[in-house]
Design an enzyme around this catalytic site. Structure first.
Site, PDB file in Angstrom:
ATOM      1  N   ARG A 161       0.989  -1.108  -0.130  1.00  0.00           N
ATOM      2  CA  ARG A 161      -0.092   0.041  -0.179  1.00  0.00           C
ATOM      3  C   ARG A 161       0.818   1.127  -0.135  1.00  0.00           C
ATOM      4  O   ARG A 161       0.465   1.997   0.606  1.00  0.00           O
ATOM      5  CB  ARG A 161      -1.185   0.547   1.161  1.00  0.00           C
ATOM      6  N   SER A 236     -11.123  -0.717   2.772  1.00  0.00           N
ATOM      7  CA  SER A 236     -10.194  -0.596   3.636  1.00  0.00           C
ATOM      8  C   SER A 236      -9.667   0.340   4.541  1.00  0.00           C
ATOM      9  O   SER A 236      -9.313   1.597   3.649  1.00  0.00           O
ATOM     10  CB  SER A 236      -8.947  -1.571   3.330  1.00  0.00           C
ATOM     11  N   GLU A 332      -5.279   3.924   5.184  1.00  0.00           N
ATOM     12  CA  GLU A 332      -4.650   3.812   3.992  1.00  0.00           C
ATOM     13  C   GLU A 332      -5.522   5.191   2.783  1.00  0.00           C
ATOM     14  O   GLU A 332      -5.082   5.077   1.728  1.00  0.00           O
ATOM     15  CB  GLU A 332      -5.317   2.296   3.672  1.00  0.00           C
TER      16      GLU A 332
HETATM   17  P1  FAD Z   1      -9.407   7.722  -5.979  1.00  0.00           P
HETATM   18  O1  FAD Z   1      -9.762   7.615  -5.227  1.00  0.00           O
HETATM   19  O2  FAD Z   1      -9.274   9.038  -6.771  1.00  0.00           O
HETATM   20  O3  FAD Z   1      -7.045   9.136  -5.451  1.00  0.00           O
HETATM   21  C1  FAD Z   1      -6.348   8.531  -4.856  1.00  0.00           C
HETATM   22  C2  FAD Z   1      -5.232   8.887  -4.775  1.00  0.00           C
HETATM   23  O4  FAD Z   1      -4.360   8.531  -5.675  1.00  0.00           O
HETATM   24  C3  FAD Z   1      -5.482  10.482  -4.368  1.00  0.00           C
HETATM   25  O5  FAD Z   1      -4.355  10.403  -2.789  1.00  0.00           O
HETATM   26  C4  FAD Z   1      -5.117  10.878  -5.916  1.00  0.00           C
HETATM   27  O6  FAD Z   1      -4.874  12.251  -5.803  1.00  0.00           O
HETATM   28  C5  FAD Z   1      -4.301   9.925  -6.023  1.00  0.00           C
HETATM   29  N1  FAD Z   1      -4.134   9.850  -7.969  1.00  0.00           N
HETATM   30  C6  FAD Z   1      -5.111   9.458  -8.121  1.00  0.00           C
HETATM   31  N2  FAD Z   1      -5.242   9.301  -9.227  1.00  0.00           N
HETATM   32  C7  FAD Z   1      -3.998   9.822  -9.743  1.00  0.00           C
HETATM   33  C8  FAD Z   1      -2.954  10.600 -10.712  1.00  0.00           C
HETATM   34  N3  FAD Z   1      -3.869   9.780 -11.816  1.00  0.00           N
HETATM   35  N4  FAD Z   1      -2.042  10.622 -11.259  1.00  0.00           N
HETATM   36  C9  FAD Z   1      -1.897  11.283  -9.684  1.00  0.00           C
HETATM   37  N5  FAD Z   1      -2.165  10.665  -8.660  1.00  0.00           N
HETATM   38  C10 FAD Z   1      -3.499  10.068  -8.555  1.00  0.00           C
HETATM   39  N6  FAD Z   1      -7.098  -1.433  -2.571  1.00  0.00           N
HETATM   40  C11 FAD Z   1      -6.854  -2.279  -2.711  1.00  0.00           C
HETATM   41  O7  FAD Z   1      -5.589  -1.570  -3.247  1.00  0.00           O
HETATM   42  N7  FAD Z   1      -6.787  -3.399  -2.678  1.00  0.00           N
HETATM   43  C12 FAD Z   1      -8.699  -3.222  -2.602  1.00  0.00           C
HETATM   44  O8  FAD Z   1      -8.541  -4.405  -3.051  1.00  0.00           O
HETATM   45  C13 FAD Z   1      -9.019  -2.497  -3.071  1.00  0.00           C
HETATM   46  N8  FAD Z   1     -10.552  -2.882  -2.572  1.00  0.00           N
HETATM   47  C14 FAD Z   1     -11.869  -1.362  -2.229  1.00  0.00           C
HETATM   48  C15 FAD Z   1     -13.005  -2.194  -2.190  1.00  0.00           C
HETATM   49  C16 FAD Z   1     -14.242  -0.357  -2.175  1.00  0.00           C
HETATM   50  C17 FAD Z   1     -15.157  -1.138  -2.336  1.00  0.00           C
HETATM   51  C18 FAD Z   1     -13.555   0.302  -2.688  1.00  0.00           C
HETATM   52  C19 FAD Z   1     -14.069   1.265  -2.491  1.00  0.00           C
HETATM   53  C20 FAD Z   1     -11.930   0.801  -2.420  1.00  0.00           C
HETATM   54  C21 FAD Z   1     -11.152  -0.661  -2.409  1.00  0.00           C
HETATM   55  N9  FAD Z   1      -9.772  -0.459  -2.528  1.00  0.00           N
HETATM   56  C22 FAD Z   1      -8.605  -1.160  -2.843  1.00  0.00           C
HETATM   57  C23 FAD Z   1      -8.997   0.904  -2.712  1.00  0.00           C
HETATM   58  C24 FAD Z   1      -9.632   1.806  -4.212  1.00  0.00           C
HETATM   59  O9  FAD Z   1     -10.075   0.843  -4.901  1.00  0.00           O
HETATM   60  C25 FAD Z   1      -7.624   1.529  -4.744  1.00  0.00           C
HETATM   61  O10 FAD Z   1      -6.980   2.384  -3.619  1.00  0.00           O
HETATM   62  C26 FAD Z   1      -7.467   2.503  -6.056  1.00  0.00           C
HETATM   63  O11 FAD Z   1      -6.128   2.504  -6.657  1.00  0.00           O
HETATM   64  C27 FAD Z   1      -8.439   4.385  -5.983  1.00  0.00           C
HETATM   65  O12 FAD Z   1      -8.272   4.441  -7.415  1.00  0.00           O
HETATM   66  P2  FAD Z   1      -9.278   5.572  -7.398  1.00  0.00           P
HETATM   67  O13 FAD Z   1      -9.135   5.764  -9.179  1.00  0.00           O
HETATM   68  O14 FAD Z   1     -10.215   5.525  -7.116  1.00  0.00           O
HETATM   69  O15 FAD Z   1      -8.204   7.322  -6.747  1.00  0.00           O
HETATM   70  N1  EPU Z   2     -11.049  -9.888  10.018  1.00  0.00           N
HETATM   71  C1  EPU Z   2     -11.743 -10.202  11.415  1.00  0.00           C
HETATM   72  N2  EPU Z   2     -12.973  -9.531  11.096  1.00  0.00           N
HETATM   73  C2  EPU Z   2     -13.240  -8.686  10.071  1.00  0.00           C
HETATM   74  C3  EPU Z   2     -12.626  -8.652   9.043  1.00  0.00           C
HETATM   75  C4  EPU Z   2     -11.149  -9.291   9.459  1.00  0.00           C
HETATM   76  O1  EPU Z   2     -11.305 -11.055  12.191  1.00  0.00           O
HETATM   77  O2  EPU Z   2     -14.140  -8.053  10.663  1.00  0.00           O
HETATM   78  C5  EPU Z   2     -10.278 -11.167  10.302  1.00  0.00           C
HETATM   79  C6  EPU Z   2     -10.122 -12.499   9.499  1.00  0.00           C
HETATM   80  O3  EPU Z   2      -9.230 -13.330  10.295  1.00  0.00           O
HETATM   81  C7  EPU Z   2      -9.729 -12.517   8.406  1.00  0.00           C
HETATM   82  C8  EPU Z   2      -8.590 -11.639   8.132  1.00  0.00           C
HETATM   83  O4  EPU Z   2      -9.138 -10.294   8.684  1.00  0.00           O
HETATM   84  O5  EPU Z   2      -8.964 -13.593   8.163  1.00  0.00           O
HETATM   85  C9  EPU Z   2      -8.588 -11.366   6.814  1.00  0.00           C
HETATM   86  O6  EPU Z   2      -9.400 -10.173   6.424  1.00  0.00           O
HETATM   87  P1  EPU Z   2     -10.089 -10.538   4.426  1.00  0.00           P
HETATM   88  O7  EPU Z   2      -9.202 -11.402   4.289  1.00  0.00           O
HETATM   89  O8  EPU Z   2     -11.224  -9.632   4.732  1.00  0.00           O
HETATM   90  O9  EPU Z   2      -8.125  -8.909   3.689  1.00  0.00           O
HETATM   91  P2  EPU Z   2      -8.040  -7.628   4.771  1.00  0.00           P
HETATM   92  O10 EPU Z   2      -6.724  -7.949   5.486  1.00  0.00           O
HETATM   93  O11 EPU Z   2      -9.327  -7.772   5.656  1.00  0.00           O
HETATM   94  C10 EPU Z   2      -6.809  -6.555   2.926  1.00  0.00           C
HETATM   95  C11 EPU Z   2      -7.264  -5.481   2.310  1.00  0.00           C
HETATM   96  C12 EPU Z   2      -8.028  -5.632   1.035  1.00  0.00           C
HETATM   97  C13 EPU Z   2      -7.537  -6.834   0.439  1.00  0.00           C
HETATM   98  C14 EPU Z   2      -8.098  -7.417   0.997  1.00  0.00           C
HETATM   99  C15 EPU Z   2      -7.818  -9.623  -0.081  1.00  0.00           C
HETATM  100  C16 EPU Z   2      -5.388  -3.938   3.061  1.00  0.00           C
HETATM  101  C17 EPU Z   2      -5.534  -2.890   4.397  1.00  0.00           C
HETATM  102  N3  EPU Z   2      -6.475  -4.592   2.609  1.00  0.00           N
HETATM  103  O12 EPU Z   2      -8.542  -7.024   3.737  1.00  0.00           O
HETATM  104  O13 EPU Z   2      -7.606  -4.266   0.157  1.00  0.00           O
HETATM  105  O14 EPU Z   2      -9.011  -6.639  -1.244  1.00  0.00           O
HETATM  106  O15 EPU Z   2      -7.233  -7.762   1.834  1.00  0.00           O
HETATM  107  O16 EPU Z   2      -6.800  -8.787  -0.458  1.00  0.00           O
HETATM  108  O17 EPU Z   2      -5.064  -4.170   2.960  1.00  0.00           O
HETATM  109  C18 EPU Z   2      -8.058  -2.228  -0.026  1.00  0.00           C
HETATM  110  O18 EPU Z   2      -7.532  -1.714   0.624  1.00  0.00           O
HETATM  111  O19 EPU Z   2      -9.407  -1.376   0.364  1.00  0.00           O
HETATM  112  C19 EPU Z   2      -8.628  -3.798   0.820  1.00  0.00           C
HETATM  113  C20 EPU Z   2     -10.367  -3.975   0.323  1.00  0.00           C
END
Ligand code: FAD
Ligand code: EPU
Length: 337
Positions: A161, A236, A332
């Site tokens: 991240r 997250s 994050e």
């Molecule tokens: P924004 O939210 O618009 O911007 C995020 C940051 O990046 C800001 O600081 C912005 O200034 C900068 N930025 C954006 N675009 C540019 C650009 N072109 N040039 C320079 N800076 C820029 N993230 C994960 O890593 N793994 C996950 O599994 C994951 N699951 C998600 C699930 C949900 C339901 C949601 C809502 C979010 C999740 N995220 C996850 C977080 C998010 O989707 C990612 O961080 C994604 O890359 C953000 O993209 P965005 O275009 O929406 O960025």
């Molecule tokens: N857990 C709990 N309670 C909860 C949630 C999670 O106990 O309410 C524990 C469980 O034991 C579970 C473990 O946490 O096994 C891990 O949970 P999960 O697999 O849902 O993954 P996470 O660590 O919560 C991370 C990323 C996600 C990504 C998933 C899958 C971060 C901060 N988040 O979540 O990314 O999709 O793994 O790889 O690293 C995001 O960055 O926005 C995001 C959604």
């Protein structure tokens, strides 16, 4: 290029917060950026899909919405394929495009919201894969000089991240396009994440294709994470903390069931979702905001909540996790204002 004053960002952030930007512009071509920079607006904020931002207040400055499109591919001599995407391309649409062309490498990153240009910012990751695993190169414009620069993988300092774009180059560049290197044959099917293996086994799939992996990931994600179109959220809210072996052993004596994984550099990763749930926050709701009932790491806006309320809840969660476990949670999500 048209500049919009006092522009509502409600439709441009997945928390659905009704913050305003004092100026707003849409960027569809990288060439249009230099003239925009001549206006000397300050501060400037680059917005993609708004899926990783929390607007605590209105934004007094220029928000540039990245809408640079286009996807193209070229064959490499090593049998791999380089896919190039404009920074404003929707990430999941890019994943689907690659699957349609039988290109492997980002199927585990299916259904992550946001844009291709934001993917390198925090080195997006999910289900055993991170962007850095397929990253080839990106092009970014310096917001001060208007010059274009190329960044190879080794220039980006990718980590969990994290990247140079969240550190020394934070807010200083706009990523105009990214290039990733994918497989066209002999795909590396990554089922290292237990939930993917379980989902494939349930479906009776023994030799999964990249499409099977994508579908499994989509199933897991839709069961666990709220759809931002229905419930406002930014995924997250906090990063998973990494602690020393010594601190972990001390905690394990007090909390024998502590969930943990190997972290980077010998550290131990403890899921923030587990820590938050242990503090009793899972399913908590106060008015329009809360902590999601199926995943404690996700803070939610059920509609009408403010950025300030979400940020106050985040502070309370940080304090209670610190109080109970002595672990500092770090957001994050990018906090603005
Ligand atoms: P924004 O939210 O618009 O911007 C995020 C940051 O990046 C800001 O600081 C912005 O200034 C900068 N930025 C954006 N675009 C540019 C650009 N072109 N040039 C320079 N800076 C820029 N993230 C994960 O890593 N793994 C996950 O599994 C994951 N699951 C998600 C699930 C949900 C339901 C949601 C809502 C979010 C999740 N995220 C996850 C977080 C998010 O989707 C990612 O961080 C994604 O890359 C953000 O993209 P965005 O275009 O929406 O960025
Ligand atoms: N857990 C709990 N309670 C909860 C949630 C999670 O106990 O309410 C524990 C469980 O034991 C579970 C473990 O946490 O096994 C891990 O949970 P999960 O697999 O849902 O993954 P996470 O660590 O919560 C991370 C990323 C996600 C990504 C998933 C899958 C971060 C901060 N988040 O979540 O990314 O999709 O793994 O790889 O690293 C995001 O960055 O926005 C995001 C959604």
């Amino acid at each position: 290029m048209h500049l919009y004053p006092d522009y509502s960002l409600k439709a441009y952030n997945t928390f659905g917060l009704d913050a305003k930007a004092s100026h707003f512009a849409r960027l569809q071509k990288a060439e249009d950026l230099s003239p925009l920079l001549l206006h000397n607006y300050s501060p400037i904020f680059i917005l993609g899909g708004g899926s990783n931002v929390l607007f605590v207040n209105n934004f007094e400055g220029l928000v540039i919405h990245n809408e640079i499109g286009g996807i193209a591919a070229r064959q490499q001599l090593n049998g791999k394929v380089i896919v190039e995407a404009g920074g404003g391309v929707n990430w999941h649409q890019l994943v689907c495009w690659c699957l349609d062309h039988d290109l492997g490498g980002i199927e585990n990153l299916s259904l992550i919201p946001g844009t291709a240009g934001a993917a390198p910012i925090q080195n997006i990751g999910a289900y055993g894969v991170e962007l850095k695993d397929v990253f080839y190169e990106l092009e970014a414009m310096d917001l001060e000089t208007g010059k274009l620069h190329r960044f190879k993988k080794e220039d980006c300092d990718f980590a969990y991240r994290n990247s140079i774009f969240k550190q020394s180059l934070r807010g200083k560049v706009l990523i105009t396009r990214i290039l990733i290197e994918l497989t066209s044959i002999s795909h590396n099917i990554n089922t290292s994440y237990g939930a993917i293996r379980d989902t494939l086994a349930e479906a009776g799939i023994k030799q999964p294709t990249i499409k099977d992996v994508s579908e499994a990931v989509i199933k897991i994600r839709t069961e666990k994470l709220p759809d931002p179109l229905k419930i406002g959220n930014a995924g997250s809210f906090f990063k998973n903390p990494e602690i020393s072996q010594e601190q972990f052993e001390e905690l394990r004596r007090r909390f024998p069931n502590i969930v943990h994984y190997p972290g980077s550099g010998g550290l131990i990763k403890v899921p923030a979702g587990w820590l938050i749930e242990q503090c009793g926050w899972k399913g908590y709701r106060s008015g329009a905001i809360g902590c999601y009932e199926k995943q404690a790491l996700v803070l939610v806006n059920y509609g009408g909540g403010s950025g300030n309320e979400i940020w106050n809840l985040a502070q309370e969660i940080i304090a209670s996790v610190e109080g109970k476990f002595g672990i500092q949670l770090n957001p994050e999500v990018n906090i603005l204002g």
